[in-house]
Design a protein around this motif. Structure first.
Motif, mmCIF file in Angstrom:
data_model
loop_
_atom_site.group_PDB
_atom_site.id
_atom_site.type_symbol
_atom_site.label_atom_id
_atom_site.label_comp_id
_atom_site.label_asym_id
_atom_site.label_seq_id
_atom_site.Cartn_x
_atom_site.Cartn_y
_atom_site.Cartn_z
ATOM 1 N N LEU A 156 0.827 -1.210 0.000
ATOM 2 C CA LEU A 156 0.000 0.000 0.000
ATOM 3 C C LEU A 156 0.860 1.258 0.000
ATOM 4 C CD1 LEU A 156 -2.710 -1.308 2.489
ATOM 5 C CD2 LEU A 156 -3.022 -0.881 0.035
ATOM 6 N N ILE A 157 1.978 1.220 0.727
ATOM 7 C CA ILE A 157 2.874 2.371 0.743
ATOM 8 C C ILE A 157 3.539 2.525 -0.629
ATOM 9 C CG2 ILE A 157 5.059 3.248 1.709
ATOM 10 C CD1 ILE A 157 4.123 2.226 4.437
ATOM 11 N N ASP A 158 3.852 1.407 -1.250
ATOM 12 C CA ASP A 158 4.443 1.435 -2.581
ATOM 13 C C ASP A 158 3.479 2.044 -3.606
ATOM 14 O OD1 ASP A 158 6.646 0.698 -4.322
ATOM 15 O OD2 ASP A 158 5.186 -0.683 -5.230
ATOM 16 N N LEU A 159 2.212 1.681 -3.527
ATOM 17 C CA LEU A 159 1.202 2.250 -4.432
ATOM 18 C C LEU A 159 1.118 3.765 -4.257
ATOM 19 C CD1 LEU A 159 -1.867 -0.178 -4.296
ATOM 20 C CD2 LEU A 159 -0.282 0.173 -6.208
ATOM 21 N N ALA A 160 1.095 4.202 -3.001
ATOM 22 C CA ALA A 160 1.001 5.639 -2.722
ATOM 23 C C ALA A 160 2.223 6.358 -3.290
ATOM 24 C CB ALA A 160 0.903 5.875 -1.219
ATOM 25 N N SER A 161 3.348 5.759 -3.086
ATOM 26 C CA SER A 161 4.591 6.387 -3.525
ATOM 27 C C SER A 161 4.665 6.466 -5.051
ATOM 28 C CB SER A 161 5.755 5.586 -2.942
ATOM 29 O OG SER A 161 6.936 5.928 -3.586
ATOM 30 N N THR A 162 4.092 5.462 -5.715
ATOM 31 C CA THR A 162 4.117 5.433 -7.180
ATOM 32 C C THR A 162 3.088 6.383 -7.788
ATOM 33 O OG1 THR A 162 4.745 3.110 -7.082
ATOM 34 C CG2 THR A 162 3.925 3.919 -9.210
ATOM 35 N N TRP A 163 1.892 6.399 -7.230
ATOM 36 C CA TRP A 163 0.775 7.054 -7.903
ATOM 37 C C TRP A 163 0.364 8.391 -7.310
ATOM 38 C CZ3 TRP A 163 -0.317 5.096 -12.488
ATOM 39 C CH2 TRP A 163 0.013 3.760 -12.741
ATOM 40 N N SER A 164 0.919 8.756 -6.163
ATOM 41 C CA SER A 164 0.564 10.058 -5.586
ATOM 42 C C SER A 164 1.735 11.021 -5.686
ATOM 43 C CB SER A 164 0.193 9.896 -4.102
ATOM 44 O OG SER A 164 0.160 11.178 -3.468
ATOM 45 N N ALA A 165 1.416 12.284 -5.849
ATOM 46 C CA ALA A 165 2.449 13.316 -5.726
ATOM 47 C C ALA A 165 3.046 13.213 -4.327
ATOM 48 C CB ALA A 165 1.837 14.699 -5.933
ATOM 49 N N HIS A 166 4.328 13.522 -4.241
ATOM 50 C CA HIS A 166 5.015 13.345 -2.952
ATOM 51 C C HIS A 166 5.004 14.623 -2.128
ATOM 52 C CE1 HIS A 166 7.447 9.670 -4.612
ATOM 53 N NE2 HIS A 166 6.134 9.523 -4.688
ATOM 54 N N ASN A 167 3.819 15.158 -1.876
ATOM 55 C CA ASN A 167 3.738 16.420 -1.145
ATOM 56 C C ASN A 167 3.694 16.230 0.370
ATOM 57 O OD1 ASN A 167 1.146 15.333 -1.631
ATOM 58 N ND2 ASN A 167 0.173 17.283 -1.228
ATOM 59 N N TYR A 168 3.808 14.993 0.840
ATOM 60 C CA TYR A 168 3.941 14.706 2.268
ATOM 61 C C TYR A 168 5.062 13.699 2.468
ATOM 62 C CZ TYR A 168 -0.254 17.135 3.937
ATOM 63 O OH TYR A 168 -1.172 18.085 4.295
ATOM 64 N N HIS A 169 5.532 13.590 3.705
ATOM 65 C CA HIS A 169 6.542 12.598 4.059
ATOM 66 C C HIS A 169 6.004 11.796 5.244
ATOM 67 C CE1 HIS A 169 10.204 10.568 4.741
ATOM 68 N NE2 HIS A 169 10.756 11.395 5.608
ATOM 69 N N PRO A 170 5.022 10.906 4.973
ATOM 70 C CA PRO A 170 4.347 10.229 6.083
ATOM 71 C C PRO A 170 5.252 9.231 6.787
ATOM 72 C CG PRO A 170 3.365 9.610 3.943
ATOM 73 C CD PRO A 170 4.555 10.458 3.658
ATOM 74 N N LEU A 171 4.945 8.962 8.054
ATOM 75 C CA LEU A 171 5.590 7.835 8.727
ATOM 76 C C LEU A 171 5.121 6.564 8.013
ATOM 77 C CD1 LEU A 171 5.156 8.925 12.465
ATOM 78 C CD2 LEU A 171 7.328 8.659 11.250
ATOM 79 N N PRO A 172 5.962 5.542 7.981
ATOM 80 C CA PRO A 172 5.636 4.350 7.187
ATOM 81 C C PRO A 172 4.632 3.434 7.871
ATOM 82 C CG PRO A 172 7.790 4.092 8.189
ATOM 83 C CD PRO A 172 7.306 5.456 8.580
ATOM 84 N N VAL A 173 3.424 3.928 8.069
ATOM 85 C CA VAL A 173 2.378 3.105 8.670
ATOM 86 C C VAL A 173 1.083 3.369 7.906
ATOM 87 C CG1 VAL A 173 1.823 4.863 10.425
ATOM 88 C CG2 VAL A 173 1.227 2.469 10.851
ATOM 89 N N VAL A 174 0.306 2.309 7.683
ATOM 90 C CA VAL A 174 -1.001 2.430 7.035
ATOM 91 C C VAL A 174 -2.057 2.283 8.127
ATOM 92 C CG1 VAL A 174 -2.608 1.365 5.395
ATOM 93 C CG2 VAL A 174 -0.147 1.452 4.865
ATOM 94 N N LEU A 175 -2.961 3.231 8.202
ATOM 95 C CA LEU A 175 -4.001 3.149 9.227
ATOM 96 C C LEU A 175 -5.273 2.587 8.596
ATOM 97 C CD1 LEU A 175 -3.336 6.493 11.129
ATOM 98 C CD2 LEU A 175 -2.276 4.238 11.413
ATOM 99 N N ALA A 176 -5.686 1.441 9.087
ATOM 100 C CA ALA A 176 -6.813 0.739 8.482
ATOM 101 C C ALA A 176 -8.091 0.890 9.290
ATOM 102 C CB ALA A 176 -6.479 -0.749 8.332
ATOM 103 N N ARG A 177 -7.944 1.211 10.579
ATOM 104 C CA ARG A 177 -9.121 1.310 11.437
ATOM 105 C C ARG A 177 -8.792 2.225 12.611
ATOM 106 N NH1 ARG A 177 -11.837 -1.532 15.661
ATOM 107 N NH2 ARG A 177 -9.993 -2.757 16.152
ATOM 108 N N GLY A 178 -9.789 2.903 13.103
ATOM 109 C CA GLY A 178 -9.550 3.774 14.245
ATOM 110 C C GLY A 178 -10.727 3.768 15.181
ATOM 111 N N GLU A 179 -10.435 3.959 16.452
ATOM 112 C CA GLU A 179 -11.503 4.037 17.457
ATOM 113 C C GLU A 179 -10.981 4.832 18.651
ATOM 114 O OE1 GLU A 179 -13.168 0.238 18.424
ATOM 115 O OE2 GLU A 179 -14.290 1.050 20.114
ATOM 116 N N GLY A 180 -11.598 5.962 18.921
ATOM 117 C CA GLY A 180 -11.137 6.793 20.034
ATOM 118 C C GLY A 180 -9.721 7.289 19.782
ATOM 119 N N VAL A 181 -8.825 7.043 20.714
ATOM 120 C CA VAL A 181 -7.439 7.506 20.538
ATOM 121 C C VAL A 181 -6.585 6.457 19.825
ATOM 122 C CG1 VAL A 181 -7.548 8.919 22.633
ATOM 123 C CG2 VAL A 181 -6.594 6.610 22.768
#
Ligand SMILES: *Cc1c(COP(=O)(O)O)cnc(C)c1O
Length: 410
Positions: free
Chosen positions: A18-43
């Motif tokens: 998923l990080i590879d796809l983002a890096s290939t197909w998105s403009a690099h206007n951010y430098h995210p930490l190498p984590v994909v967030l798939a779900r969230g709840e509260g904090v």
């Protein structure tokens, strides 16, 4: 929940892919930490493998309510089953109620709803200029707005045009004229910069993106007085500091100030949608006539549902008080950590910056170490780690985080 609790959603790919796809197909206007967030709840947020992290960034304070606050999600679901988009060519049921709620919260008379924060800042600029020409009688096209060094107000060409950050401007000119840059936290500079053509002073009560820079006590109060004496609109950018983040509903309340225009965004969307607004008196926002300004999505029913629920939750769950209490505790505990790597711990409420001494490296590697321990924080500028968790964070969760943070900054 325990640190080992796993996500129950089906993964849509591996983190690496998923990080590879983002890096290939998105403009690099951010430098995210190498984590994909798939779900969230509260904090808490989870990656596709079910690893759990505490969100200490809160989408730059857009997630004051935490991820997927049940009341906000329910309000959105209910609205999805009714109507989602009308445009302002027609009325919708929640538009007026949200405008009223915002006005009552900020003790103002009118609201202009937009989507992103930058759009709301642009709207405030247009409002101040229009007021300058229609009310203050500034000669046409001569209006000036005073802004501060190290400001962050968004990314449109007009806004980056008055940034003092070279990278934000480089290669994006030519820029909109009519802005004057002065040092932050400098009242004398403000007084000197005012001319008969000055219509507004646009300022952040605390400069978040610049590294949680806090002005001296009394700055905003005295700036407000200077503005009032000179008939200059005080425009408070509360996009990041608003809605409880600093321990009050709006950060300007710490100084008992009543800005002419209040610019809000981020957490107004309840962590779900972009919702922003300018809130002011009738003598400023009342100057707009049909056709002067607009936005296709601004004030849409889904956004209004998010805004209504977001404000109700803030007030009813007393999130500003919680932010003050947890923030004081968090900051005190951070200051108690015995380390010679930290130059300063500063902040208000749950907007906290830990500045790393330059001889101990930049903030980024510290954020990477925190991530490995299950804490997502982001550096702001080179030396500052920002800790801005959702305001729903509990004392136990703060303790959990502190244990790990202490291990990284000693
Ligand atoms: C984030 C932010 C903005 C811009 O908001 P966007 O929604 O990203 O356009 C403006 N001002 C401040 C103080 C901000 O923190």
């Amino acid at each position: 929940m325990t640190p080992s609790s796993k996500a129950t959603v089906a993964a849509r790919g591996t983190t690496a892919h998923l990080i590879d796809l983002a890096s290939t197909w998105s403009a690099h206007n951010y430098h995210p930490l190498p984590v994909v967030l798939a779900r969230g709840e509260g904090v808490w947020v989870y990656d596709p493998d079910g690893n759990r992290y505490m969100d200490m960034l809160s989408a730059y304070s857009a997630l004051n309510h935490g991820h997927r606050h049940p009341r906000i999600v329910q309000a959105l679901k209910d609205q999805l089953d009714r109507i989602t988009l009308t445009s302002r060519a027609f009325h919708n049921e929640l538009f007026g109620p949200l405008c009223e709620k915002l006005c009552r919260l900020a003790d103002k008379e009118m609201t202009l709803l937009m989507n992103s924060g930058a759009e709301a800042v642009e709207t405030a600029i247009k409002t101040a200029r229009k007021w300058g020409y229609k009310v203050k009688n500034v000669p046409r096209d001569r209006a000036e707005i005073i802004v501060c060094e190290n400001n962050f107000h968004g990314r449109t060409t007009t806004i980056v045009g008055f940034s003092s950050e070279e990278q934000y401007r480089e290669d994006f000119g030519p820029f909109t004229p009519g802005f004057r840059l002065i040092p932050y936290d400098d009242l004398e500079a403000l007084e000197k910069a005012i001319t008969p053509h000055t219509v507004g002073f646009l300022v952040e009560p605390i400069q978040g993106e610049a590294g949680i820079l806090m002005p001296r006590e009394g700055y905003l109060r005295n700036a407000a007085e200077i503005c009032r004496k000179n008939r200059v609109l005080l425009i408070a950018d509360e996009i990041q500091t608003g809605f409880g983040r600093t321990g009050r509903m709006f950060c300007y309340q710490h100084e008992g100030v009543d800005p002419d225009l209040v610019v809000v965004g981020k957490a107004l969307g309840g962590g779900v949608l972009p919702v922003s607004a300018v809130i002011g008196r009738r003598d400023t926002l009342g100057l707009f006539r049909p056709g002067d300004h607009g936005s296709t999505f601004g004030g849409n029913p889904l956004a209004c549902a998010a805004g209504m629920a977001a404000l109700d939750v803030l007030v009813e769950e007393r999130l500003a008080d919680r932010s003050a209490e947890m923030g004081d505790y968090f900051m005190k505990r951070l200051r108690d950590v015995r380390t010679d790597k930290v130059r300063q711990v500063r902040g208000k409420g749950l907007l906290i910056g830990v500045e790393i001494k330059t001889e101990h490296g930049k903030a980024r590697p510290y954020c990477e170490k925190l991530m490995a321990l299950g804490i997502l924080a982001k550096e702001t500028h080179d030396q500052v780690i920002r800790f801005a968790p959702p305001l729903v964070i509990t004392r136990e969760e703060v303790d959990w985080a502190l244990e790990r943070i202490a291990g990284v900054i000693v």
